[in-house]
Motif scaffolding. Structure first.
Motif, PDB file in Angstrom:
ATOM      1  N   GLU A 162       0.941  -1.218  -0.021  1.00 55.80           N
ATOM      2  CA  GLU A 162       0.132   0.147  -0.007  1.00 55.80           C
ATOM      3  C   GLU A 162       0.993   1.353   0.040  1.00 55.80           C
ATOM      4  N   GLN A 163       0.283   2.425  -0.910  1.00 57.69           N
ATOM      5  CA  GLN A 163       1.199   3.400  -0.746  1.00 57.69           C
ATOM      6  C   GLN A 163       0.287   4.541  -0.932  1.00 57.69           C
ATOM      7  N   SER A 164       0.507   5.895  -0.650  1.00 63.51           N
ATOM      8  CA  SER A 164      -0.453   6.826  -0.930  1.00 63.51           C
ATOM      9  C   SER A 164       0.361   8.233  -1.576  1.00 63.51           C
ATOM     10  N   LEU A 165      -0.361   8.854  -2.186  1.00 70.02           N
ATOM     11  CA  LEU A 165       0.321  10.060  -2.820  1.00 70.02           C
ATOM     12  C   LEU A 165       0.045  11.195  -1.919  1.00 70.02           C
ATOM     13  N   ASN A 166      -0.266  10.781  -0.683  1.00 71.25           N
ATOM     14  CA  ASN A 166      -0.375  11.721   0.489  1.00 71.25           C
ATOM     15  C   ASN A 166      -1.233  13.073   0.077  1.00 71.25           C
ATOM     16  N   GLU A 167      -2.261  12.883  -0.698  1.00 65.84           N
ATOM     17  CA  GLU A 167      -3.248  14.025  -0.992  1.00 65.84           C
ATOM     18  C   GLU A 167      -4.520  13.389  -0.566  1.00 65.84           C
ATOM     19  N   ASP A 168      -5.225  14.362   0.044  1.00 64.65           N
ATOM     20  CA  ASP A 168      -6.693  14.117   0.678  1.00 64.65           C
ATOM     21  C   ASP A 168      -7.687  14.099  -0.507  1.00 64.65           C
ATOM     22  N   ALA A 169      -7.421  13.205  -1.418  1.00 65.75           N
ATOM     23  CA  ALA A 169      -8.191  13.109  -2.714  1.00 65.75           C
ATOM     24  C   ALA A 169      -8.280  11.717  -3.199  1.00 65.75           C
ATOM     25  N   ALA A 170      -9.401  11.387  -3.635  1.00 64.85           N
ATOM     26  CA  ALA A 170      -9.831  10.213  -4.233  1.00 64.85           C
ATOM     27  C   ALA A 170      -9.220   9.854  -5.575  1.00 64.85           C
ATOM     28  N   ILE A 171      -8.689   8.708  -5.656  1.00 64.32           N
ATOM     29  CA  ILE A 171      -8.201   8.513  -7.160  1.00 64.32           C
ATOM     30  C   ILE A 171      -9.234   7.587  -7.848  1.00 64.32           C
ATOM     31  N   SER A 172      -9.599   8.059  -8.893  1.00 59.80           N
ATOM     32  CA  SER A 172     -10.675   7.505  -9.781  1.00 59.80           C
ATOM     33  C   SER A 172     -10.158   6.558 -10.861  1.00 59.80           C
ATOM     34  N   THR A 173      -8.871   6.657 -11.473  1.00 60.62           N
ATOM     35  CA  THR A 173      -8.611   6.032 -12.600  1.00 60.62           C
ATOM     36  C   THR A 173      -7.007   5.938 -12.558  1.00 60.62           C
ATOM     37  N   VAL A 174      -6.552   4.483 -12.667  1.00 58.28           N
ATOM     38  CA  VAL A 174      -5.127   4.430 -12.929  1.00 58.28           C
ATOM     39  C   VAL A 174      -5.030   3.717 -14.462  1.00 58.28           C
ATOM     40  N   GLN A 175      -4.071   3.957 -14.980  1.00 57.99           N
ATOM     41  CA  GLN A 175      -3.918   3.615 -16.525  1.00 57.99           C
ATOM     42  C   GLN A 175      -2.308   3.360 -16.898  1.00 57.99           C
ATOM     43  N   PHE A 176      -2.098   2.396 -17.397  1.00 58.39           N
ATOM     44  CA  PHE A 176      -0.871   1.834 -17.557  1.00 58.39           C
ATOM     45  C   PHE A 176      -0.505   2.133 -19.232  1.00 58.39           C
ATOM     46  N   PHE A 177       0.606   2.694 -19.583  1.00 58.80           N
ATOM     47  CA  PHE A 177       0.900   2.998 -21.020  1.00 58.80           C
ATOM     48  C   PHE A 177       1.705   1.699 -21.253  1.00 58.80           C
ATOM     49  N   ASP A 178       2.858   1.179 -20.615  1.00 60.28           N
ATOM     50  CA  ASP A 178       3.662   0.249 -20.741  1.00 60.28           C
ATOM     51  C   ASP A 178       4.111  -0.390 -19.149  1.00 60.28           C
ATOM     52  N   SER A 179       5.009  -1.072 -19.213  1.00 58.83           N
ATOM     53  CA  SER A 179       5.226  -1.563 -17.998  1.00 58.83           C
ATOM     54  C   SER A 179       5.721  -0.784 -17.014  1.00 58.83           C
ATOM     55  N   GLN A 180       6.687   0.557 -17.292  1.00 61.32           N
ATOM     56  CA  GLN A 180       6.803   1.628 -16.437  1.00 61.32           C
ATOM     57  C   GLN A 180       6.321   2.918 -16.210  1.00 61.32           C
ATOM     58  N   ASN A 181       5.394   3.112 -17.364  1.00 64.22           N
ATOM     59  CA  ASN A 181       4.538   4.249 -17.560  1.00 64.22           C
ATOM     60  C   ASN A 181       3.235   4.338 -17.011  1.00 64.22           C
ATOM     61  N   LEU A 182       2.593   5.153 -15.837  1.00 64.13           N
ATOM     62  CA  LEU A 182       1.496   4.978 -15.605  1.00 64.13           C
ATOM     63  C   LEU A 182       0.933   6.365 -15.571  1.00 64.13           C
ATOM     64  N   ILE A 183      -0.496   6.599 -15.447  1.00 66.16           N
ATOM     65  CA  ILE A 183      -0.972   7.809 -14.997  1.00 66.16           C
ATOM     66  C   ILE A 183      -2.100   7.601 -14.252  1.00 66.16           C
ATOM     67  N   ALA A 184      -2.339   8.505 -13.446  1.00 68.19           N
ATOM     68  CA  ALA A 184      -3.485   8.395 -12.386  1.00 68.19           C
ATOM     69  C   ALA A 184      -4.242   9.931 -12.311  1.00 68.19           C
ATOM     70  N   THR A 185      -5.492   9.856 -12.307  1.00 70.90           N
ATOM     71  CA  THR A 185      -6.453  10.892 -12.261  1.00 70.90           C
ATOM     72  C   THR A 185      -7.168  10.723 -10.888  1.00 70.90           C
ATOM     73  N   GLY A 186      -7.743  12.032 -10.414  1.00 68.99           N
ATOM     74  CA  GLY A 186      -8.766  11.999  -9.320  1.00 68.99           C
ATOM     75  C   GLY A 186      -9.322  13.276  -8.883  1.00 68.99           C
ATOM     76  N   GLU A 187      -9.872  13.117  -7.445  1.00 70.40           N
ATOM     77  CA  GLU A 187     -10.629  14.352  -6.930  1.00 70.40           C
ATOM     78  C   GLU A 187      -9.600  15.626  -6.811  1.00 70.40           C
ATOM     79  N   PHE A 188     -10.238  16.596  -7.201  1.00 71.18           N
ATOM     80  CA  PHE A 188      -9.794  17.944  -7.078  1.00 71.18           C
ATOM     81  C   PHE A 188      -8.623  18.196  -7.636  1.00 71.18           C
ATOM     82  N   GLY A 189      -8.788  17.750  -9.185  1.00 69.69           N
ATOM     83  CA  GLY A 189      -8.088  17.816 -10.484  1.00 69.69           C
ATOM     84  C   GLY A 189      -6.797  16.986 -10.199  1.00 69.69           C
ATOM     85  N   LEU A 190      -6.730  15.970  -9.298  1.00 64.45           N
ATOM     86  CA  LEU A 190      -5.471  15.179  -9.287  1.00 64.45           C
ATOM     87  C   LEU A 190      -4.819  14.576 -10.573  1.00 64.45           C
TER      88      LEU A 190
END
Length: 318
Positions: A162-190
């Motif tokens: 378990e890890q946290s980005l230390n933001e008081d916001a909910a992550i709504s989506t995580v997407q992989f581009f390849d094995s190394q590159n990911l992007i996450a989006t979430g609440e409050f424009g995260l």
């Protein structure tokens, strides 16, 4: 008719007799035929169907109360099963090895290696609410949720990190581009990016106006869309440095994107099904139903299967 009452005991007896006679006269035979007919169907009108996956030629739909529906993709013929403990599923994904993972609100990941016929669960050790799941190119499992929390397993759910980005916001989506590159989006424009397989994350400039993306999809690390309330869809072509609002033919919330073969679809409230065609969002011809739609997958080049609330499960001619 006149009845003479001489004492309280006679009054009580008379009232009981009158009430019994009234109820007996008004009571109709109890007809359970409609209930039994409804329960015998594979899809019930009370089903909340929140995720769709297509594994080889098999379609799998999951929902609340442990509902799992399976059917051949070529000719839809639904079979229903209800998993033990009635997990409330919120998301399902297909992994590269063709296994299926389904996330439940009870902090469990359910895993199937035979196209949804049999399932086993893994408890996810977190106190945070989890709302979405992803499968990495290496078949790792990822779940995301409140307090910018990410939990991952690289051993088929035997152990979790378990890890946290230390933001008081909910992550709504995580997407992989390849094995190394990911992007996450979430609440409050995260908006966050990882370039080392999710070990470390960099916070990017937030989406303007604290926009809450209920869903996101990136066709590549630079080009992406986020969607939320009011039918709002934002677009970036510079990795989130700037965003443009795209016109949509709806004011309903958008809950999910689905992309395949160069086509991009969106699903939302009030039976909304959209497709981006020629740089514009167009509303597809779907049933006019007052329910939310949560997910969808292409069955072939002519049919889009869509699922949602209150037993919504239908195909759209595309």
């Amino acid at each position: 008719m006149f009845i003479k009452i001489t004492n309280n005991r006679q009054l009580r007896s008379t009232l009981v007799f009158a009430l019994t006679t009234f109820l007996a006269g008004c009571e109709a035979p109890l007809n359970l035929e409609g209930v039994e007919t409804e329960m015998s169907k594979a899809v019930h009108r009370t089903d909340q169907l929140l995720g769709v996956a297509v594994s080889q030629n098999q379609v799998v739909v999951v929902g609340s109360d442990g509902v799992v529906l399976t059917s051949p993709a070529s000719e839809l013929n639904w079979q229903r099963q209800q998993l033990s403990n009635n997990p409330n599923f919120v998301d399902i994904k297909l992994c590269p090895d063709q296994s299926l993972i389904a996330l439940s609100m009870e902090h469990q990941l359910w895993i199937s290696e035979d196209q949804g016929q049999h399932w086993h669960s893994s408890d996810i050790p977190t106190q945070e609410s989890l709302t979405s799941v992803a499968c990495g190119p290496d078949n790792s499992y990822w779940a995301a949720g409140s307090f910018s929390t990410l939990v991952s397993s690289h051993d088929k759910g035997a152990s979790w990190t378990e890890q946290s980005l230390n933001e008081d916001a909910a992550i709504s989506t995580v997407q992989f581009f390849d094995s190394q590159n990911l992007i996450a989006t979430g609440e409050f424009g995260l908006l966050a990016r990882s370039e080392d397989g999710g070990e470390n994350w960099t916070m990017l400039d937030p989406i303007p106006n604290e926009f809450f993306p209920m869903t996101s999809y990136f066709s590549d690390p630079s080009t992406g869309w986020v969607a939320g309330l009011g039918g709002t869809i934002l677009y970036t072509d510079d990795a989130g440095q700037s965003w443009q609002t795209e016109d949509t033919p709806t004011d309903s919330p958008i809950y999910n994107f689905y992309a395949r073969d160069g086509r991009l679809f969106a699903f939302g409230d009030h039976g909304t099904v959209l497709e981006r065609q020629d740089d514009r969002w167009r509303k597809l011809d779907s049933p006019n139903i007052p329910v939310y739609l949560r997910d969808g997958k292409l069955l072939d080049d002519k049919r889009l299967l869509v699922s949602g609330g209150w037993g919504a499960l239908f195909t759209v001619d595309i």
